[in-house]
Write an enzyme that holds these catalytic residues in place. Sequence first.
Site, PDB file in Angstrom:
ATOM      1  N   CYS A  85       0.864  -1.183   0.000  1.00  0.00           N
ATOM      2  CA  CYS A  85       0.000   0.000   0.000  1.00  0.00           C
ATOM      3  C   CYS A  85       0.894   1.224   0.000  1.00  0.00           C
ATOM      4  O   CYS A  85       1.653   1.441   0.944  1.00  0.00           O
ATOM      5  CB  CYS A  85      -0.907   0.030   1.227  1.00  0.00           C
ATOM      6  N   ASN A 121       7.238   0.662 -10.249  1.00  0.00           N
ATOM      7  CA  ASN A 121       6.973  -0.007 -11.524  1.00  0.00           C
ATOM      8  C   ASN A 121       5.479  -0.003 -11.828  1.00  0.00           C
ATOM      9  O   ASN A 121       4.681  -0.444 -10.998  1.00  0.00           O
ATOM     10  CB  ASN A 121       7.458  -1.467 -11.474  1.00  0.00           C
ATOM     11  N   GLU A 122       5.145   0.511 -12.983  1.00  0.00           N
ATOM     12  CA  GLU A 122       3.761   0.487 -13.473  1.00  0.00           C
ATOM     13  C   GLU A 122       2.752   0.848 -12.388  1.00  0.00           C
ATOM     14  O   GLU A 122       1.849   0.064 -12.068  1.00  0.00           O
ATOM     15  CB  GLU A 122       3.442  -0.867 -14.104  1.00  0.00           C
ATOM     16  N   CYS A 126      -7.222  -0.490   2.505  1.00  0.00           N
ATOM     17  CA  CYS A 126      -6.737  -0.698   3.871  1.00  0.00           C
ATOM     18  C   CYS A 126      -7.188   0.457   4.766  1.00  0.00           C
ATOM     19  O   CYS A 126      -7.743   1.444   4.293  1.00  0.00           O
ATOM     20  CB  CYS A 126      -5.215  -0.825   3.887  1.00  0.00           C
ATOM     21  N   GLU A 151       9.587  -0.207 -21.377  1.00  0.00           N
ATOM     22  CA  GLU A 151       9.500  -1.637 -21.711  1.00  0.00           C
ATOM     23  C   GLU A 151       8.909  -1.721 -23.108  1.00  0.00           C
ATOM     24  O   GLU A 151       7.791  -1.250 -23.340  1.00  0.00           O
ATOM     25  CB  GLU A 151       8.608  -2.387 -20.718  1.00  0.00           C
ATOM     26  N   TRP A 171       0.611 -13.182 -18.294  1.00  0.00           N
ATOM     27  CA  TRP A 171       0.458 -14.414 -17.534  1.00  0.00           C
ATOM     28  C   TRP A 171      -0.003 -15.500 -18.504  1.00  0.00           C
ATOM     29  O   TRP A 171      -0.404 -15.225 -19.623  1.00  0.00           O
ATOM     30  CB  TRP A 171      -0.451 -14.134 -16.386  1.00  0.00           C
TER      31      TRP A 171
HETATM   32  C1  GLA Z   1       4.843  -5.268 -17.250  1.00  0.00           C
HETATM   33  C2  GLA Z   1       5.842  -5.229 -16.131  1.00  0.00           C
HETATM   34  C3  GLA Z   1       6.984  -6.153 -16.332  1.00  0.00           C
HETATM   35  C4  GLA Z   1       6.536  -7.459 -16.932  1.00  0.00           C
HETATM   36  C5  GLA Z   1       5.824  -7.206 -18.204  1.00  0.00           C
HETATM   37  C6  GLA Z   1       5.450  -8.501 -18.885  1.00  0.00           C
HETATM   38  O1  GLA Z   1       5.033  -4.329 -18.215  1.00  0.00           O
HETATM   39  O2  GLA Z   1       6.320  -3.945 -15.833  1.00  0.00           O
HETATM   40  O3  GLA Z   1       7.622  -6.352 -15.103  1.00  0.00           O
HETATM   41  O4  GLA Z   1       5.703  -8.108 -16.047  1.00  0.00           O
HETATM   42  O5  GLA Z   1       4.671  -6.462 -17.922  1.00  0.00           O
HETATM   43  O6  GLA Z   1       4.799  -8.311 -20.061  1.00  0.00           O
HETATM   44 ZN    ZN Z   2      -3.924   1.190   1.475  1.00  0.00          ZN
END
Ligand code: GLA
Ligand code: ZN
Length: 654
Positions: free
Chosen positions: A108, A142-143, A151, A302, A311
């Site tokens: 979180c 990341n993303e 929470c 990326e 997945w």
């Molecule tokens: C996202 C994530 C990566 C990876 C890719 C796979 O973009 O940032 O860490 O999981 O997807 O496609």
């Molecule tokens: Zn939270």
Amino acid sequence: MIKIGMAYYPEHWDRALWERDAARMAALGVHVVRLGEFAWGRMEPEDGRFDFGWLDEAIDVIARHGMRVILCTPTNSAPMWLYTGHPDTVQHGPDGRPIDLGIRGHRCTLSPTFRRYAARITEQMAKRYAGRRSIFAWQIDNELENDHCACQACRENFRRWLREKYGTLDALNRAWGTDVWSGQITAWEQIEPPVSKAYMPDWYDPACMLDYERFGAWRTADFVYFERDIIKAHDPSALVTTNGWFPANMPDFYQTFAPLDVAAYDNYPPMDLPEDPEALYSNAFGLDFVRGFKRQNFWILEQLGGAGGCWSPMGIAPEPGMLEGYALQAVAHGADLVSFFRWRSACSGAEMLGHGVLDHDDRDNRRLGEIGQFCRRLEALPDLDKTCLRSPVAILYGPDQEFALKNQRQSRNFAYWTQLKLFQDACMGLGVNVDVISQDAPLDGYKAVLVPTHYVTDPTLATRLEAFAAAGGTVVITNRSGVKDEHNNCVFGQPLPTAFRHLCGCRVEEYDAIGEKRVHIETAAGERFTVTGWCDVLAPEGADVWARYTEKFYAGSPAVTKNAFGAGRAYYVGAVGQRALYRTLLAEICRELAIPMLPDLPLGVEVTTRTGKSGAYTFFFNNTLRAQTFPLDGEQVVLRPMEMKIRTGDGAWV
Ligand code: GLA
Ligand code: ZN
């Protein structure tokens, strides 16, 4: 020079491999290696015990091979000891319970305990690495997304955010219109995030949901400020960004990137291209959208490097030409750095079937060869990063529109994202550069401004668009504009499109949410287009009729109108069409405004131009799996499947 990058996970591989990997990347043409975004567990194996020796060594190896590093803060994946020692750091799901451990991204970002630990690891990294010559830039986390964590800290923060916004419960009750269903809020503690899985989203109050999304957008941006400030405290000149993506719960990208030096995005275009000529599968919209975050060239952190498998089940393999073509497509839309994901497919962990450039067998392969070709192509165009896209047309995007329309679908076969894409597709398919920008951005310099579905109304935008049209610009407004007020309640007592009625010179007499049904519209010249999703039945109030319906009880009624406004015009498009409608409309607008265009491009061929002091480069990209041919200045241009051809301003192919 456009920079080429590669995601690498030294923590996954034996040290003995690092040297050889770096040598292979450098030989390929890689300039920057992206490291660290999930490696907190290796950087801080126990609470307060830091181990950066391995990272020092990895960075040294990369630097020795003439490359630099994009260093990521690892806060997306905290170590197990943090979660188990401090359960309040774990993100909570819509059921109010902690989500499962052992995956990633389950922290979180608002938890005070998490913030304390995130600050410490970021500080440790910044102290050690900020300002080093080997560090090219920083990536935060990341993303990031608007994760809807429910929470205790997030619940309390949502209430605090509302209290700051409204001051009193009275004001909040008025804004939300809580007299419906006895929803009056009599104590702040009664307010809960509207996220329970059982009811999402149709049972909740849209006004509450819009505020909740806005709060979430603040939460995402606040975390970006928080980490950025720590890095900048150690090196004010550090280049700091984060890798955006388009999740189900989108943040407000303008807020998220405001404190950052450059906009960036993870670009995974489709490999399985649909046969349907109406399918809007191109990723080009996303690229134009990201360029609009800061209205500047951007980075891809990326870029597609192999078949997906994260997945499972696995996706199909990229066709020959795809990796190179898609990477060039990003450059054609303004990317100045393209970093591939990832050097080698992982041998362990959930993502082991998500393919990097190299397979598990570690041999040189077709994909590596193609990325090498991409590198050679850019090496021959060293001035490209000194160019950018200049666009005569802008599409306006609003986070509020995204939030409100996601939670309250208007009709089947009608989505905000699709409306935006249809207009972007039409411009690019005519070879006309188009910017996708915030609805709050200045409009100077544009000749036409396209405003698909301005649903949550900003009345100041109506005023700005009137001034823009009065001065000679063309505006396009579409169905479901002017429907809601700023609180996401319906505007009372005025015909649609309310604030835009004067500009458009028409009103909506009635509407029909036709969903998946199809009807047709016809122009005075007899051109016929299929429409679906939505039909506004229009009554002109000064506007000319551009097209009429040919079916249903409103056969003969106007569907699209065109209004002279000062020295300019406003079109109102009351229905949702397919690609041909938008291309016809945009071609007419370009003719009227003397915007140069290429009207004979086949569907799936995308044309953009980057210009700068060093000259102009026009990119012709075939985003289909068939060869395409079209006329250009008296010659026939042939593009192989997924091929990109680049032409300079003086007509030479390079
Ligand atoms: C996202 C994530 C990566 C990876 C890719 C796979 O973009 O940032 O860490 O999981 O997807 O496609
Ligand atoms: Zn939270």
